[in-house]
Structure formats: structure tokens, C-alpha cells
Motif scaffolding. Sequence first.
Motif, PDB file in Angstrom:
ATOM      1  N   LEU A   1      23.792  17.851  51.324  1.00  0.00           N
ATOM      2  CA  LEU A   1      24.953  18.629  51.858  1.00  0.00           C
ATOM      3  C   LEU A   1      25.104  19.891  50.977  1.00  0.00           C
ATOM      4  N   GLU A   2      24.896  19.569  49.585  1.00  0.00           N
ATOM      5  CA  GLU A   2      25.209  20.514  48.640  1.00  0.00           C
ATOM      6  C   GLU A   2      24.203  21.810  48.812  1.00  0.00           C
ATOM      7  N   GLU A   3      22.989  21.249  48.961  1.00  0.00           N
ATOM      8  CA  GLU A   3      21.796  22.132  49.248  1.00  0.00           C
ATOM      9  C   GLU A   3      22.059  22.890  50.645  1.00  0.00           C
ATOM     10  N   ARG A   4      22.290  22.258  51.665  1.00  0.00           N
ATOM     11  CA  ARG A   4      22.398  22.995  52.817  1.00  0.00           C
ATOM     12  C   ARG A   4      23.688  24.013  52.706  1.00  0.00           C
ATOM     13  N   VAL A   5      24.795  23.796  52.008  1.00  0.00           N
ATOM     14  CA  VAL A   5      25.938  24.492  51.611  1.00  0.00           C
ATOM     15  C   VAL A   5      25.393  25.798  50.988  1.00  0.00           C
ATOM     16  N   THR A   6      24.509  25.829  49.948  1.00  0.00           N
ATOM     17  CA  THR A   6      24.089  26.646  49.213  1.00  0.00           C
ATOM     18  C   THR A   6      23.303  27.667  49.960  1.00  0.00           C
ATOM     19  N   THR A   7      22.335  26.952  50.891  1.00  0.00           N
ATOM     20  CA  THR A   7      21.511  27.764  51.540  1.00  0.00           C
ATOM     21  C   THR A   7      22.405  28.718  52.714  1.00  0.00           C
ATOM     22  N   LEU A   8      23.450  28.085  53.459  1.00  0.00           N
ATOM     23  CA  LEU A   8      24.347  28.879  54.066  1.00  0.00           C
ATOM     24  C   LEU A   8      25.000  29.895  53.392  1.00  0.00           C
ATOM     25  N   GLU A   9      25.444  29.632  51.887  1.00  0.00           N
ATOM     26  CA  GLU A   9      26.137  30.701  51.208  1.00  0.00           C
ATOM     27  C   GLU A   9      25.007  31.885  50.786  1.00  0.00           C
ATOM     28  N   ARG A  10      23.964  31.612  50.737  1.00  0.00           N
ATOM     29  CA  ARG A  10      22.916  32.535  50.177  1.00  0.00           C
ATOM     30  C   ARG A  10      22.612  33.393  51.643  1.00  0.00           C
ATOM     31  N   GLY A  11      22.474  32.675  52.720  1.00  0.00           N
ATOM     32  CA  GLY A  11      22.358  33.441  54.002  1.00  0.00           C
ATOM     33  C   GLY A  11      23.375  34.612  54.340  1.00  0.00           C
ATOM     34  N   ARG A  12      24.509  34.047  54.184  1.00  0.00           N
ATOM     35  CA  ARG A  12      25.632  34.892  54.486  1.00  0.00           C
ATOM     36  C   ARG A  12      26.176  36.181  53.843  1.00  0.00           C
ATOM     37  N   TRP A  13      25.539  36.426  52.497  1.00  0.00           N
ATOM     38  CA  TRP A  13      25.798  37.440  51.640  1.00  0.00           C
ATOM     39  C   TRP A  13      25.629  38.653  52.157  1.00  0.00           C
ATOM     40  N   PRO A  14      24.690  39.074  53.170  1.00  0.00           N
ATOM     41  CA  PRO A  14      24.178  40.307  53.651  1.00  0.00           C
ATOM     42  C   PRO A  14      25.104  40.674  54.750  1.00  0.00           C
ATOM     43  N   LEU A  15      25.916  39.976  55.290  1.00  0.00           N
ATOM     44  CA  LEU A  15      26.960  40.273  56.665  1.00  0.00           C
ATOM     45  C   LEU A  15      27.783  41.144  56.030  1.00  0.00           C
ATOM     46  N   PRO A  16      28.674  41.080  54.918  1.00  0.00           N
ATOM     47  CA  PRO A  16      29.771  41.974  54.323  1.00  0.00           C
ATOM     48  C   PRO A  16      28.949  43.341  53.963  1.00  0.00           C
TER      49      PRO A  16
END
Length: 81
Positions: free
Chosen positions: A45-60
Motif C-alpha cells: 500500500l505504501e508503494e502504491r501511494v508513493t507511485t500515485l504521489e509521484r504521478g500526481r506532481w505534474p498536474l499543478p
Amino acid sequence: MPEGEVALALAELRSSLEVGLAKIDGQLALLVQRSDQTDKAVEDLEERVTTLERGRWPLPAITVLASVTAVVLTAYGVLRG
């Protein structure tokens, strides 16, 4: 109480104790297995959350770039026109 009865009672007590300890050992082994599975699930779960957080940074950043581009194009249109 005759000596034979005492020995028999002690043997029964010992047998009951061994059975009880075997049950406790089995339950502890099951708890350890479940704990290991839970640890693995938390790591996943921690790995999945980290992956999601990394993929989210370009949106802003994309939102800011689009806003700046819109402002620049609007200003250019106003100044030209």
C-alpha cells in the motif's frame, strides 16, 4: 492418596499441559503468519501511494502553465487588437 494415583494424576496433568502448550504454539504461529501478511500488505500500500504521489506532481505544474499561457495569449490579443 496412594503413590500410584499421584503418579497417574501428575501424568494426566503433564499431558494436559503439553496439549495446551501445543495449542498456544499453533495459535502463535498463526498470529505471526497474519502479522507477516499484514506487514506485506502495508508495504504494498505504501508503494502504491508513493507511485500515485509521484504521478500526481505534474498536474499543478500543467495547470499553472495553462493559466500563464492563457494570460499571455489574452494580453497579446489585447495589445494587437
